[in-house]
Design a protein around this motif. Structure first.
Motif, PDB file in Angstrom:
ATOM      1  N   ILE A  32      -4.022   0.615  -3.187  1.00  0.00           N
ATOM      2  CA  ILE A  32      -2.402   0.479  -2.805  1.00  0.00           C
ATOM      3  C   ILE A  32      -1.740   1.548  -2.967  1.00  0.00           C
ATOM      4  O   ILE A  32      -0.678   1.799  -2.066  1.00  0.00           O
ATOM      5  CB  ILE A  32      -2.103  -0.884  -3.591  1.00  0.00           C
ATOM      6  CG1 ILE A  32      -2.640  -2.117  -3.342  1.00  0.00           C
ATOM      7  CG2 ILE A  32      -0.621  -0.888  -3.688  1.00  0.00           C
ATOM      8  CD1 ILE A  32      -2.639  -3.432  -3.968  1.00  0.00           C
ATOM      9  N   ARG A 153      -0.381  -4.526   1.343  1.00  0.00           N
ATOM     10  CA  ARG A 153      -0.333  -6.047   1.745  1.00  0.00           C
ATOM     11  C   ARG A 153       0.369  -6.614   2.945  1.00  0.00           C
ATOM     12  O   ARG A 153      -0.145  -7.274   3.929  1.00  0.00           O
ATOM     13  CB  ARG A 153       0.182  -6.700   0.551  1.00  0.00           C
ATOM     14  CG  ARG A 153       0.327  -8.367   0.695  1.00  0.00           C
ATOM     15  CD  ARG A 153       0.279  -8.924  -0.722  1.00  0.00           C
ATOM     16  NE  ARG A 153       1.652  -8.730  -1.156  1.00  0.00           N
ATOM     17  CZ  ARG A 153       2.648  -9.522  -1.320  1.00  0.00           C
ATOM     18  NH1 ARG A 153       2.662 -10.692  -0.590  1.00  0.00           N
ATOM     19  NH2 ARG A 153       3.887  -8.999  -1.964  1.00  0.00           N
ATOM     20  N   GLU A 188       1.608  -6.443  -6.976  1.00  0.00           N
ATOM     21  CA  GLU A 188       0.805  -6.190  -5.657  1.00  0.00           C
ATOM     22  C   GLU A 188      -0.463  -6.452  -5.909  1.00  0.00           C
ATOM     23  O   GLU A 188      -1.272  -6.956  -4.764  1.00  0.00           O
ATOM     24  CB  GLU A 188       1.160  -4.900  -5.207  1.00  0.00           C
ATOM     25  CG  GLU A 188       2.690  -4.920  -4.395  1.00  0.00           C
ATOM     26  CD  GLU A 188       2.821  -6.129  -3.595  1.00  0.00           C
ATOM     27  OE1 GLU A 188       2.274  -6.011  -2.542  1.00  0.00           O
ATOM     28  OE2 GLU A 188       3.981  -6.610  -3.439  1.00  0.00           O
ATOM     29  N   TYR A 192      -2.227  -8.955  -3.523  1.00  0.00           N
ATOM     30  CA  TYR A 192      -3.199  -8.448  -2.430  1.00  0.00           C
ATOM     31  C   TYR A 192      -4.765  -9.202  -2.644  1.00  0.00           C
ATOM     32  O   TYR A 192      -5.276  -9.482  -1.630  1.00  0.00           O
ATOM     33  CB  TYR A 192      -3.203  -6.872  -2.642  1.00  0.00           C
ATOM     34  CG  TYR A 192      -4.028  -6.574  -1.564  1.00  0.00           C
ATOM     35  CD1 TYR A 192      -3.760  -6.221  -0.215  1.00  0.00           C
ATOM     36  CD2 TYR A 192      -5.534  -6.132  -1.714  1.00  0.00           C
ATOM     37  CE1 TYR A 192      -4.584  -5.791   0.699  1.00  0.00           C
ATOM     38  CE2 TYR A 192      -6.252  -5.424  -0.686  1.00  0.00           C
ATOM     39  CZ  TYR A 192      -5.707  -5.455   0.421  1.00  0.00           C
ATOM     40  OH  TYR A 192      -6.771  -4.857   1.649  1.00  0.00           O
ATOM     41  N   TYR A 195      -4.358 -12.829  -1.501  1.00  0.00           N
ATOM     42  CA  TYR A 195      -4.230 -12.892  -0.064  1.00  0.00           C
ATOM     43  C   TYR A 195      -5.573 -12.595   0.622  1.00  0.00           C
ATOM     44  O   TYR A 195      -6.062 -13.560   1.710  1.00  0.00           O
ATOM     45  CB  TYR A 195      -3.060 -12.200   0.553  1.00  0.00           C
ATOM     46  CG  TYR A 195      -2.876 -12.402   1.969  1.00  0.00           C
ATOM     47  CD1 TYR A 195      -2.348 -13.465   2.564  1.00  0.00           C
ATOM     48  CD2 TYR A 195      -3.536 -11.357   2.833  1.00  0.00           C
ATOM     49  CE1 TYR A 195      -2.324 -13.630   3.840  1.00  0.00           C
ATOM     50  CE2 TYR A 195      -3.257 -11.507   4.302  1.00  0.00           C
ATOM     51  CZ  TYR A 195      -2.614 -12.731   4.732  1.00  0.00           C
ATOM     52  OH  TYR A 195      -2.582 -12.708   6.196  1.00  0.00           O
ATOM     53  N   SER A 196      -6.122 -11.685   0.126  1.00  0.00           N
ATOM     54  CA  SER A 196      -7.524 -11.196   0.612  1.00  0.00           C
ATOM     55  C   SER A 196      -8.723 -12.529   0.497  1.00  0.00           C
ATOM     56  O   SER A 196      -9.596 -12.317   1.558  1.00  0.00           O
ATOM     57  CB  SER A 196      -8.185  -9.977  -0.034  1.00  0.00           C
ATOM     58  OG  SER A 196      -7.003  -8.951   0.184  1.00  0.00           O
TER      59      SER A 196
END
Length: 202
Positions: A32, A153, A188, A192, A195-196
């Motif tokens: 990130i 993201r 984050e 992240y 969401y992944s």
């Protein structure tokens, strides 16, 4: 004896699992941070400015710096349009995007070059509804503008919504010190990874 051996194996497996999770978290954090240092700006149809709430009747300092960078992209010929994102927050009557538009116009950007989506509340919705705005105005490519630590993201989500997008984080981010960067990075990493995982089940 067998019970003791089984218990030892379980403890070792648990420790191994925790170590692997920790390594995964650290690796994600590094990715990130590194991605946030990448600027892919190139000639595109529009810049999508990801929302960051408002403060009273003004854009927040975080949102302001994102907008300032998008305006710079417009003034330097990288984009023809700015797409401002952000719906109506709790306890508010005016959308974040509308207040952002007023700020952009005050910077001498022509009103016809400023587009809005006023329905989103989160990053994924920023991009979902911005994509609809792009389709409505026959725009094919976009530069995504946000804070550096937000870009990894955001770009993954842009990809999932079929946006031909390029990353250009604001160089004047408000997240500069360790005290401000730390919590943002931790957030984050969490979102992240989450969401992944979720995107694989869609």
């Amino acid at each position: 004896m067998k019970k003791k051996n089984a218990k030892r194996i379980m403890i070792r497996l648990t420790v191994l699992l925790i170590l692997l999770l920790m390594i995964g978290v650290v690796f994600t954090a590094i990715r990130i941070v590194r991605y946030g240092q990448l600027d892919e700006k190139t000639r595109c149809d529009a810049a999508i400015v990801l929302g960051a709430a408002t403060s009273g009747e003004e854009v927040s300092p975080v949102y302001r710096e994102r907008i300032n960078h998008a305006v710079w992209l417009y003034e330097n010929g990288y984009v023809d349009y700015l797409i401002l994102t952000g719906g109506v927050g709790d306890g508010k009557e005016i959308s974040d995007a509308f207040l952002a538009k007023q700020y952009v116009i005050s910077l001498s950007v022509p009103e016809e070059a400023v587009l809005m989506e006023e329905k989103s509340r989160i990053t994924e919705e920023n991009l979902q509804y911005a994509k609809a705005v792009m389709e409505e105005h026959s725009l094919d490519t976009a530069i995504i503008v946000s804070d550096p630590l937000h870009m990894k993201r955001a770009m993954l989500m842009a990809q999932d919504y079929g946006i031909e997008a390029y990353s250009s984080p604001t160089p004047t981010t408000m997240y500069r010190s360790v005290r401000t960067k730390g919590p943002f990075l931790a957030r984050e990493v969490f979102f992240y990874i989450g969401y992944s995982i979720v995107r694989w089940f869609r």
